[in-house]
Design an enzyme around this catalytic site. Structure first.
Site, mmCIF file in Angstrom:
data_model
loop_
_atom_site.group_PDB
_atom_site.id
_atom_site.type_symbol
_atom_site.label_atom_id
_atom_site.label_comp_id
_atom_site.label_asym_id
_atom_site.label_seq_id
_atom_site.Cartn_x
_atom_site.Cartn_y
_atom_site.Cartn_z
ATOM 1 N N ILE A 153 -5.743 1.591 0.642
ATOM 2 C CA ILE A 153 -5.048 0.963 -0.483
ATOM 3 C C ILE A 153 -4.431 2.082 -1.322
ATOM 4 C CG2 ILE A 153 -6.432 -1.147 -0.575
ATOM 5 C CD1 ILE A 153 -8.121 0.028 -2.761
ATOM 6 N N ASP A 154 -3.450 1.730 -2.133
ATOM 7 C CA ASP A 154 -2.724 2.731 -2.919
ATOM 8 C C ASP A 154 -3.642 3.463 -3.902
ATOM 9 O OD1 ASP A 154 -0.418 1.916 -1.663
ATOM 10 O OD2 ASP A 154 0.207 0.596 -3.294
ATOM 11 N N LYS A 155 -3.208 4.639 -4.294
ATOM 12 C CA LYS A 155 -3.952 5.463 -5.254
ATOM 13 C C LYS A 155 -4.323 4.676 -6.510
ATOM 14 C CE LYS A 155 -3.212 9.253 -8.510
ATOM 15 N NZ LYS A 155 -2.245 10.231 -9.057
#
Length: 344
Positions: A153-155
């Site tokens: 998942i994104d930062k």
């Protein structure tokens, strides 16, 4: 004087740093422009210099920056130095482990933590923390691609991720993700009010040609990008913003963020996709101040990987996990709930 042997030795000293195949639907385009759109951390000028130095190859042959890529071309970046050492070293970073057994572990990732080492982030990542957590497990090698994170998942997205401790577990879980038999839901706060209570978004996800750090949505039959489907359901309405549940059929980069922007509902506080603009509501000074306070309260896209479900690779048992919203998201939602009560 250079002979063939010298040339062969020179070729052997080039190291591959990047490789990609040009999409089927790609129209002919200069390679420097093409790479600048697909390599978000490289400027067109740097790419032109690399081509002039003979470092940009197409189908194993160096090309100049005016070469026009064609569908099926294999583009590689060959440099005269080894790739940055991306060996994953254990780092003592706190982890919120939701579940763990001999085969796998489920982690609740905080917003702001990069999942995997990459350009500009070679340490302090989630995989470094996992390596530390499992450092006494002799069978777990953090640099072995056959174990470790099954998805990402994104930062600045928070929430649940599953880690495979064994090759068999990763194979099993990987197949479940590929076959879309896992269950994943996200909670997101988006701009605007929905007419309907639920819906389906379908559109290919590919690199935005105008912004290399952003993804764009293309028609499903365009052969540009990768097919993607997102289902959404309204959870709560706050007038100018809406809390929605998103369920993924596919797991493309920035899928929810790009899909929601595509239908006119960018994620609240998502700078990359225009969510830090005042997109709905009043033009009064007090409302503008309220929105700015909301952005400060949760200075990231309001997106949380809420649930995760899969079949256990060894026992065959259905495993379902739920995570609570992080503090910044909880505070923001409470702020909007109070705002609606006050307005009413």
């Amino acid at each position: 004087m250079t002979n063939d042997t010298d040339f062969e030795e020179q070729e052997e000293l080039l190291y591959e740093h990047f490789r990609m195949e040009v999409d089927k639907g790609q129209v002919p385009i200069r390679i420097d422009k093409y790479l600048s759109e697909h390599q978000p951390h490289s400027s067109r000028n740097r790419i032109q210099k690399a081509a002039d130095a003979g470092f940009i190859h197409v189908n194993d042959k160096p090309v100049k920056s005016n070469y026009k890529v064609r569908p099926g071309d294999i583009v590689t970046l060959m440099l005269d130095r080894p790739h940055y050492d991306t060996t994953i070293e254990p780092e003592d970073i706190p982890l919120e482990v939701v579940y763990e057994d001999d085969d796998l572990m489920v982690i609740n990732k905080p917003a702001g933590m990069v999942v995997h080492p990459g350009c500009g982030n070679f340490n302090g990542t989630l995989v470094n923390a996992i390596a530390w957590h499992l450092k006494d497990l002799a069978s777990y090698d953090p640099n072995d691609p056959e174990v470790g994170l099954v998805h990402r998942i994104d930062k600045d997205t928070s929430g649940l991720l599953v880690v495979a401790k064994t090759p068999d577990a990763k194979t099993s879980l990987g197949k479940q993700f590929f076959n879309k038999t896992t269950h994943r839901s996200y909670n997101a706060l988006v701009w605007g009010n929905f007419v309907e209570d639920e819906g389906r978004i379908e559109g290919n996800i590919g690199r935005d040609p105008k912004d290399r750090l952003r993804m764009e949505v293309f028609p499903p039959d365009s052969e540009i990008g990768k097919p993607a489907v997102t289902h959404y359901r309204v959870m709560e309405r706050y007038g100018y913003v809406t809390l929605v549940e998103c369920i993924l059929e596919t797991g493309r980069t920035h899928q929810i963020r790009a899909h929601m922007k595509h239908i006119g509902h960018p994620l609240f506080s998502d700078e990359r996709y225009g969510g830090t603009e005042l997109l709905r509501g009043e033009r009064t000074a007090s409302y503008k101040a309220y929105i700015q306070n909301c952005f400060k309260l949760c200075p990231r896209q309001v997106l949380h990987a809420k649930t995760l479900g899969f079949v256990h690779p060894t026992t065959g048992q259905q495993m379902d996990f739920t995570s609570e919203w992080p503090e910044d998201m909880t505070a923001l939602i409470d702020k909007w709930r109070n705002y609606i009560k006050f307005k009413n």
